[in-house]
Design an enzyme around this catalytic site. Sequence first.
Site, PDB file in Angstrom:
ATOM      1  N   CYS A   1       0.867  -1.188   0.000  1.00 43.10           N
ATOM      2  CA  CYS A   1       0.000   0.000   0.000  1.00 43.10           C
ATOM      3  C   CYS A   1       0.899   1.232   0.000  1.00 43.10           C
ATOM      4  CB  CYS A   1      -0.992  -0.030   1.165  1.00 43.10           C
ATOM      5  SG  CYS A   1      -0.240   0.046   2.806  1.00 43.10           S
TER       6      CYS A   1
ATOM      7  N   ARG B   1      -3.265  -0.435   5.647  1.00 36.61           N
ATOM      8  CA  ARG B   1      -3.918  -1.514   4.905  1.00 36.61           C
ATOM      9  C   ARG B   1      -3.052  -2.761   4.730  1.00 36.61           C
ATOM     10  NH1 ARG B   1      -5.075   2.045  -0.172  1.00 36.61           N
ATOM     11  NH2 ARG B   1      -3.130   2.903   0.643  1.00 36.61           N
TER      12      ARG B   1
ATOM     13  N   ASP C   1      -8.039   4.081   1.285  1.00 36.08           N
ATOM     14  CA  ASP C   1      -7.007   4.406   2.268  1.00 36.08           C
ATOM     15  C   ASP C   1      -7.668   4.931   3.539  1.00 36.08           C
ATOM     16  OD1 ASP C   1      -4.846   5.248   3.654  1.00 36.08           O
ATOM     17  OD2 ASP C   1      -3.857   6.162   1.929  1.00 36.08           O
TER      18      ASP C   1
END
Length: 150
Positions: free
Chosen positions: A8, A14, A117
């Site tokens: 990520c 994440r 996000d």
Amino acid sequence: MRSILFVCLGNICRSPLAEAILRSQAEAKGMALRIDSAGTGSWHIGEPPCDHSVRVAKAHGLDIAAYRARQVCPGDADAFDVIVALDAKNVADLKRMGMANVYKLGDFGYGGEDVPDPYFFPGFEGFEKVFTMIETCCTTLMTRLATGLE
Ligand code: 4NP
């Protein structure tokens, strides 16, 4: 042993969740997999996952508190069989680095959607949504790893 790297942006929200979720699923199935995660950005190198990710992981029985962020490097393309990005920007950044073995997690269950996000979400709810998305996609990813990704 097959190997997977989740990528990520920061490697603090994440991708640490994806790493922990797939690891737990692989262990439950007795599948030998080497799993790691990294970020395309350098801001958080050496930092633990963000508090909300630690908390949502814990709520689901996973402990990611000892994970530390690192930045993806060109050698990762050879070091891992499969690189799985969390959103389209991550995919583009990895391809720009010359990586070919790049997949997008949302293609394994969310119609190609980005895993959003959560760093920029207010509050905790976004993290529960992200956890569910990642868990659902990782379940399919596990099956596809067993049967062949292509
Ligand atoms: P992640 O979230 O990519 O899921 O780890 C982010 C964490 C930090 C930043 C961006 C995204 N940041 O810009 O610092």
